[in-house]
Design a protein around this motif. Sequence first.
Motif, PDB file in Angstrom:
ATOM      1  N   GLU A 241      -2.263  -2.817  -3.508  1.00  0.00           N
ATOM      2  CA  GLU A 241      -3.670  -2.949  -3.865  1.00  0.00           C
ATOM      3  C   GLU A 241      -4.548  -2.345  -2.763  1.00  0.00           C
ATOM      4  O   GLU A 241      -5.539  -1.653  -3.048  1.00  0.00           O
ATOM      5  N   ALA A 242      -4.178  -2.599  -1.502  1.00  0.00           N
ATOM      6  CA  ALA A 242      -4.949  -2.045  -0.380  1.00  0.00           C
ATOM      7  C   ALA A 242      -4.994  -0.528  -0.452  1.00  0.00           C
ATOM      8  O   ALA A 242      -6.042   0.086  -0.186  1.00  0.00           O
ATOM      9  N   SER A 256      -9.280  -6.739   3.327  1.00  0.00           N
ATOM     10  CA  SER A 256      -8.856  -8.039   2.803  1.00  0.00           C
ATOM     11  C   SER A 256      -7.428  -7.990   2.288  1.00  0.00           C
ATOM     12  O   SER A 256      -6.612  -8.881   2.566  1.00  0.00           O
ATOM     13  N   ALA A 257      -7.090  -6.931   1.551  1.00  0.00           N
ATOM     14  CA  ALA A 257      -5.744  -6.811   0.994  1.00  0.00           C
ATOM     15  C   ALA A 257      -4.708  -6.571   2.093  1.00  0.00           C
ATOM     16  O   ALA A 257      -3.585  -7.096   2.029  1.00  0.00           O
ATOM     17  N   ILE A 258      -5.059  -5.795   3.116  1.00  0.00           N
ATOM     18  CA  ILE A 258      -4.142  -5.577   4.235  1.00  0.00           C
ATOM     19  C   ILE A 258      -3.842  -6.895   4.951  1.00  0.00           C
ATOM     20  O   ILE A 258      -2.686  -7.195   5.288  1.00  0.00           O
ATOM     21  N   LYS A 259      -4.878  -7.708   5.180  1.00  0.00           N
ATOM     22  CA  LYS A 259      -4.674  -9.001   5.844  1.00  0.00           C
ATOM     23  C   LYS A 259      -3.767  -9.898   5.004  1.00  0.00           C
ATOM     24  O   LYS A 259      -2.894 -10.592   5.528  1.00  0.00           O
ATOM     25  N   ARG A 260      -3.960  -9.873   3.669  1.00  0.00           N
ATOM     26  CA  ARG A 260      -3.092 -10.664   2.786  1.00  0.00           C
ATOM     27  C   ARG A 260      -1.655 -10.188   2.882  1.00  0.00           C
ATOM     28  O   ARG A 260      -0.715 -10.996   2.895  1.00  0.00           O
ATOM     29  N   ALA A 261      -1.478  -8.872   2.923  1.00  0.00           N
ATOM     30  CA  ALA A 261      -0.123  -8.317   2.992  1.00  0.00           C
ATOM     31  C   ALA A 261       0.591  -8.785   4.263  1.00  0.00           C
ATOM     32  O   ALA A 261       1.752  -9.221   4.219  1.00  0.00           O
ATOM     33  N   TRP A 262      -0.084  -8.698   5.403  1.00  0.00           N
ATOM     34  CA  TRP A 262       0.536  -9.116   6.656  1.00  0.00           C
ATOM     35  C   TRP A 262       0.786 -10.625   6.689  1.00  0.00           C
ATOM     36  O   TRP A 262       1.829 -11.080   7.180  1.00  0.00           O
TER      37      TRP A 262
END
Length: 394
Positions: A241-242, A256-262
């Motif tokens: 998504e990111a 936001s999506a990168i933070k969720r991924a990590w």
Amino acid sequence: MSKWESETKPRPYPHPDTRVVLELYFQRPVEQLGLRPSAGEAPLGVSAVPAVTPVPLIEQSAAAIPLLTGGDQDPPPWLAQTTTDVASSADWKIAEDEVDLLRQAADDMDAQDQQFGGNRLWRPTRAHLLWVHHMIDRGIYDEQLGRQLHALAGKFTTSLGWFSYDAGHHAKARQYFSEALNAAMLTGDDVLSSRTLSNMARQAVDLNKGREAIRFARLAQTHAGMWSAPTRVTALLAIREAQGHARVGDAFNCESAIKRAWKEWELGTDDRDPDWTTFLNQAELVCLEGMCRLDLGQTARAQRLLAQSEKLQDVAHSRNRGMCLGRLATAAIGAGDIDHSVDAARKAIGLIRTAGLSSARAVQQLKIVHDGLVPRHRARGVGDLLEEIRAVVA
């Protein structure tokens, strides 16, 4: 599937998501396919269940031709000796060990793709898939083995889509992804839906269809929730998504999506992690974030991340390392660091020449590097590098 194929039993009215897919695929209302709502069921468009994004079929003209037909339905050579005779008889009983062999072959091909790329894999994978469909159509098996065969066909189909994509055959890839997603929806296979939509999201980014990538990634997350997917899956879908947000220049939602991924990735591995997420190690997630930063125009930050990823990459993932090096070379051009761009590009060329890397995407990335370096052709080492790239991509 027997419920759909039976001529005597009433066919169940499909889920709204599936109705959209069927109408796009067959180019006619589902009612003309013999499907009717049960008493009290709302017609299409009135259901309380939100409809999913329609599948983007490549060809919606002239009658849809089945994607898996043709005269080359001989079994793969390694299977021919044990199955050719029985396949031509009227009582061909499918054995469990035959299905196991094909399942192992599918896993082996996915592993080879992660290491070397899909250029040399899509043809044998298509042959295997044709044979699985031949087994489904002509063989005799019980219900449990039938479910395994259909799941195996879905696995081969989405893998074939990915290999075609990696080989640069985008139209074929989208067709196979659509076929895999149709099968997943008809059989209620949310794992296959999650994987296929993740693949579709990645391809959409390369086709510069960022909004489409976002829709696919979010729909994949919905399906992941339906089977309580482990965190490696949710991390992968978040970074997909990111990438979509980055391609359309939406830095806020990308962050936001990168933070969720990590956050999901740092929760660790799980025994339930599917094999198609094993590539998502630290090196690869760093690389994917670097690709997002590059699309957002954050070239210096992208270069740092991609350089870090390249150092973390292992020899078992030369395709991913080659992609990372190509992106690193591109980021370095944007940051004005020509020396590091030349160094990264030469390493990528080395993987293609000596490590068996077979990925049209990696070659395409080198073309991008070439075009970016042409204005700097007088810089140290650039002229020779341009000739090396032309020799590789010719």
